[in-house]
Write a protein that holds these residues in place. Sequence first.
Motif, PDB file in Angstrom:
ATOM      1  N   ARG A  55       0.867  -1.244  -0.256  1.00 33.29           N
ATOM      2  CA  ARG A  55       0.074  -0.137   0.238  1.00 33.29           C
ATOM      3  C   ARG A  55       0.582   1.410   0.252  1.00 33.29           C
ATOM      4  NH1 ARG A  55      -3.266  -3.146   3.578  1.00 33.29           N
ATOM      5  NH2 ARG A  55      -2.536  -2.063   5.748  1.00 33.29           N
ATOM      6  N   LYS A  56       2.215   1.041   0.195  1.00 38.68           N
ATOM      7  CA  LYS A  56       2.831   2.395   0.538  1.00 38.68           C
ATOM      8  C   LYS A  56       3.338   2.351  -1.185  1.00 38.68           C
ATOM      9  CE  LYS A  56       5.806   0.921   4.351  1.00 38.68           C
ATOM     10  NZ  LYS A  56       7.059   0.162   5.441  1.00 38.68           N
ATOM     11  N   LYS A  57       3.549   4.371  -1.232  1.00 39.50           N
ATOM     12  CA  LYS A  57       3.876   4.475  -2.595  1.00 39.50           C
ATOM     13  C   LYS A  57       4.344   4.231  -3.358  1.00 39.50           C
ATOM     14  CE  LYS A  57       3.950   9.390  -2.528  1.00 39.50           C
ATOM     15  NZ  LYS A  57       4.191  10.340  -2.063  1.00 39.50           N
ATOM     16  N   LEU A  58       5.796   3.268  -2.834  1.00 40.80           N
ATOM     17  CA  LEU A  58       7.422   2.928  -4.033  1.00 40.80           C
ATOM     18  C   LEU A  58       6.762   1.458  -3.557  1.00 40.80           C
ATOM     19  CD1 LEU A  58      10.198   4.589  -2.351  1.00 40.80           C
ATOM     20  CD2 LEU A  58       8.537   5.855  -4.032  1.00 40.80           C
ATOM     21  N   GLY A  59       5.872   0.808  -3.778  1.00 39.05           N
ATOM     22  CA  GLY A  59       5.460  -0.625  -3.401  1.00 39.05           C
ATOM     23  C   GLY A  59       6.199  -1.391  -3.170  1.00 39.05           C
ATOM     24  N   VAL A  60       6.339  -2.462  -3.560  1.00 40.65           N
ATOM     25  CA  VAL A  60       7.388  -3.918  -3.249  1.00 40.65           C
ATOM     26  C   VAL A  60       7.930  -4.563  -4.206  1.00 40.65           C
ATOM     27  CG1 VAL A  60       8.293  -5.461  -2.374  1.00 40.65           C
ATOM     28  CG2 VAL A  60       6.303  -4.246  -0.876  1.00 40.65           C
ATOM     29  N   ALA A  61       9.398  -4.657  -4.784  1.00 43.26           N
ATOM     30  CA  ALA A  61       9.645  -4.481  -5.714  1.00 43.26           C
ATOM     31  C   ALA A  61       9.002  -6.296  -6.390  1.00 43.26           C
ATOM     32  CB  ALA A  61      11.419  -4.483  -5.951  1.00 43.26           C
ATOM     33  N   PRO A  62       8.628  -6.801  -7.656  1.00 45.66           N
ATOM     34  CA  PRO A  62       8.687  -7.866  -8.151  1.00 45.66           C
ATOM     35  C   PRO A  62       8.842  -9.018  -7.477  1.00 45.66           C
ATOM     36  CG  PRO A  62       8.063  -6.453  -9.984  1.00 45.66           C
ATOM     37  CD  PRO A  62       9.401  -6.065  -8.898  1.00 45.66           C
ATOM     38  N   GLU A  63       9.919  -8.824  -7.371  1.00 45.01           N
ATOM     39  CA  GLU A  63      11.342 -10.304  -7.435  1.00 45.01           C
ATOM     40  C   GLU A  63      11.217 -10.410  -5.674  1.00 45.01           C
ATOM     41  OE1 GLU A  63      14.427  -6.910  -7.567  1.00 45.01           O
ATOM     42  OE2 GLU A  63      12.547  -7.904  -8.963  1.00 45.01           O
ATOM     43  N   ILE A  64      10.510  -8.932  -4.833  1.00 47.23           N
ATOM     44  CA  ILE A  64      11.012 -10.215  -3.279  1.00 47.23           C
ATOM     45  C   ILE A  64       9.203  -9.624  -2.926  1.00 47.23           C
ATOM     46  CG2 ILE A  64      10.484  -8.469  -1.172  1.00 47.23           C
ATOM     47  CD1 ILE A  64      13.675  -8.176  -2.384  1.00 47.23           C
ATOM     48  N   VAL A  65       8.385  -9.821  -3.877  1.00 44.12           N
ATOM     49  CA  VAL A  65       6.845 -10.179  -3.778  1.00 44.12           C
ATOM     50  C   VAL A  65       6.433 -11.807  -3.537  1.00 44.12           C
ATOM     51  CG1 VAL A  65       4.590  -9.646  -4.504  1.00 44.12           C
ATOM     52  CG2 VAL A  65       5.470  -8.175  -3.886  1.00 44.12           C
ATOM     53  N   GLU A  66       7.757 -12.106  -4.992  1.00 44.23           N
ATOM     54  CA  GLU A  66       7.874 -13.450  -5.330  1.00 44.23           C
ATOM     55  C   GLU A  66       8.109 -14.449  -4.152  1.00 44.23           C
ATOM     56  OE1 GLU A  66       9.218 -16.850  -9.273  1.00 44.23           O
ATOM     57  OE2 GLU A  66       9.636 -14.019  -8.425  1.00 44.23           O
ATOM     58  N   TYR A  67       9.360 -13.521  -3.704  1.00 38.88           N
ATOM     59  CA  TYR A  67      10.313 -14.195  -2.433  1.00 38.88           C
ATOM     60  C   TYR A  67       9.221 -14.273  -1.426  1.00 38.88           C
ATOM     61  CZ  TYR A  67      13.639 -15.413   0.329  1.00 38.88           C
ATOM     62  OH  TYR A  67      14.505 -15.966   1.721  1.00 38.88           O
ATOM     63  N   ILE A  68       8.155 -13.098  -1.038  1.00 39.15           N
ATOM     64  CA  ILE A  68       7.323 -13.603   0.012  1.00 39.15           C
ATOM     65  C   ILE A  68       6.026 -14.518   0.336  1.00 39.15           C
ATOM     66  CG2 ILE A  68       6.480 -11.892   1.744  1.00 39.15           C
ATOM     67  CD1 ILE A  68       9.627 -11.600   2.011  1.00 39.15           C
ATOM     68  N   LYS A  69       6.154 -13.961  -0.993  1.00 43.86           N
ATOM     69  CA  LYS A  69       5.095 -15.244  -1.338  1.00 43.86           C
ATOM     70  C   LYS A  69       5.447 -16.600  -0.800  1.00 43.86           C
ATOM     71  CE  LYS A  69       1.634 -12.090  -4.289  1.00 43.86           C
ATOM     72  NZ  LYS A  69       1.200 -11.919  -5.377  1.00 43.86           N
ATOM     73  N   ASN A  70       6.427 -17.023  -2.260  1.00 44.98           N
ATOM     74  CA  ASN A  70       7.046 -18.536  -1.556  1.00 44.98           C
ATOM     75  C   ASN A  70       6.672 -18.325  -0.130  1.00 44.98           C
ATOM     76  OD1 ASN A  70       7.557 -18.543  -4.574  1.00 44.98           O
ATOM     77  ND2 ASN A  70       9.477 -18.012  -4.979  1.00 44.98           N
ATOM     78  N   LEU A  71       7.296 -17.559   0.309  1.00 44.17           N
ATOM     79  CA  LEU A  71       7.772 -17.952   1.729  1.00 44.17           C
ATOM     80  C   LEU A  71       6.628 -17.788   2.527  1.00 44.17           C
ATOM     81  CD1 LEU A  71       9.886 -17.770   4.216  1.00 44.17           C
ATOM     82  CD2 LEU A  71      10.062 -15.565   4.352  1.00 44.17           C
ATOM     83  N   ILE A  72       5.424 -17.240   2.161  1.00 46.82           N
ATOM     84  CA  ILE A  72       3.958 -17.746   3.062  1.00 46.82           C
ATOM     85  C   ILE A  72       3.706 -19.254   2.286  1.00 46.82           C
ATOM     86  CG2 ILE A  72       1.484 -17.074   2.953  1.00 46.82           C
ATOM     87  CD1 ILE A  72       2.795 -13.627   2.403  1.00 46.82           C
ATOM     88  N   ASP A  73       3.889 -18.874   1.081  1.00 46.40           N
ATOM     89  CA  ASP A  73       3.255 -20.548   0.700  1.00 46.40           C
ATOM     90  C   ASP A  73       3.508 -22.041   1.503  1.00 46.40           C
ATOM     91  OD1 ASP A  73       1.962 -20.017  -0.922  1.00 46.40           O
ATOM     92  OD2 ASP A  73       3.148 -19.813  -2.585  1.00 46.40           O
ATOM     93  N   TYR A  74       5.072 -21.702   1.878  1.00 46.96           N
ATOM     94  CA  TYR A  74       5.928 -22.733   3.208  1.00 46.96           C
ATOM     95  C   TYR A  74       5.849 -22.659   3.838  1.00 46.96           C
ATOM     96  CZ  TYR A  74      10.336 -24.960   5.540  1.00 46.96           C
ATOM     97  OH  TYR A  74      11.025 -25.321   6.140  1.00 46.96           O
ATOM     98  N   CYS A  75       5.554 -20.958   4.678  1.00 46.23           N
ATOM     99  CA  CYS A  75       4.612 -21.349   6.272  1.00 46.23           C
ATOM    100  C   CYS A  75       3.323 -22.080   6.219  1.00 46.23           C
ATOM    101  CB  CYS A  75       4.927 -19.811   6.733  1.00 46.23           C
ATOM    102  SG  CYS A  75       6.429 -19.381   7.074  1.00 46.23           S
ATOM    103  N   GLU A  76       2.426 -21.491   5.302  1.00 50.69           N
ATOM    104  CA  GLU A  76       1.649 -22.184   5.606  1.00 50.69           C
ATOM    105  C   GLU A  76       1.444 -23.788   5.320  1.00 50.69           C
ATOM    106  OE1 GLU A  76      -0.901 -20.055   2.106  1.00 50.69           O
ATOM    107  OE2 GLU A  76      -1.339 -18.448   3.549  1.00 50.69           O
ATOM    108  N   SER A  77       2.122 -24.829   3.884  1.00 52.93           N
ATOM    109  CA  SER A  77       2.641 -25.707   4.006  1.00 52.93           C
ATOM    110  C   SER A  77       2.784 -26.080   5.016  1.00 52.93           C
ATOM    111  CB  SER A  77       2.795 -26.056   2.944  1.00 52.93           C
ATOM    112  OG  SER A  77       4.398 -25.952   3.064  1.00 52.93           O
TER     113      SER A  77
END
Length: 380
Positions: free
Chosen positions: A201-223
Amino acid sequence: MFFIDQLFMQQDHHEGGLPLVGRHVIERVELETGEKLPPSVNQKVLEGSFSTKLTVRCDGMRVRVEGNPSRWQRVDNVFGLQTLDECVEVYNHVLASFDLPLFTKNTRLHHRQTPESKASSLVGDGAEITLIDWTRNHSVGKGKEQSFIRGLSSMQIGRGRKPKLYPDGQTCNWGEGSTWVMSKLYNKAVELQRHLKKDQRKKLGVAPEIVEYIKNLIDYCESTGVVREEHSLRQTMLKRHNLQFYGIVTEKDFYPHLQDIENAMNTIQISHDEHQSIAHQLLAAGAVDTMRKANVTMHYFTMWQLGEDLRQVLSERQFYEHKARLKVIGIDIGQMFDVSRMCPTLKRSERIEVQPLTAPDWYKMPVVAESNVLPFKAIA
């Protein structure tokens, strides 16, 4: 394995003359004597990469740093720094940039002179720890995080520390607001999701590669069903057990004070129950082919639970149609409902087994040298 999640440190330099570091300074004067008192300096907030923050302050005599050294200049801190020396190395790099003296280890202790009515206290010649958070990760299995947290939230831990379960069931605290120690359990995947949404939601947002890494981390934590255990040891408790002296205490000295949740886990067996509505059970079992039909049959099941004689409500054809559907999932509306003989919405119950979490091969472990080469700036 525990690692350090937050660390507040300070060191006094009684000779004074250090540069003032903060956002602003207030000069103070004793009105009756005109004597100049030590200035009051507030904290300077530093921001590094990935929206990480530390605070630093110096009033000319005392140097203080607060923050999370495991998170500093990193995308996440699912796994963090395990030693005090690594954390201090991060802080000393920041202090050096402001020409402040570095945190040093205590080599000797002596008793501070105190009034006769008060007990003597020890002081050292190095840095003092005023707060430290120790944390570790548990793997409880996919989808079982809430059951595990809710199960432990039924128990007091330590010396009568009462649980506080948050309304969403994803976090439980013991000793919130305590000057001694606060312990916590929370769902790590949920926390990562909230932080990611906030950053996006921040003005600069988040770099796509960072978003992908965090989403992979979320998937790992959920699994794996990651539940985070944290113990925040406060200044009163540290001083009571002489744990505040950097260089004299070791990491192992803290471990005996991190066992309250472990002790609770050893005295309780927690099960994970999966509940499913009658309509969804009918659909999953193939008794019906549409959710509309499933909802109609569930409606008559509810009437049967309330004591209605469905033979008086439905035609013979309709009664046997719904009876046949419900028998597929083990419910016979031809018999009188008896709550003591069935639990129609419980699909499965199993004991939760707790395992230590291991980092996946692609996880970026903390490296102090990498954190110390990245730039940062003062934002407040």
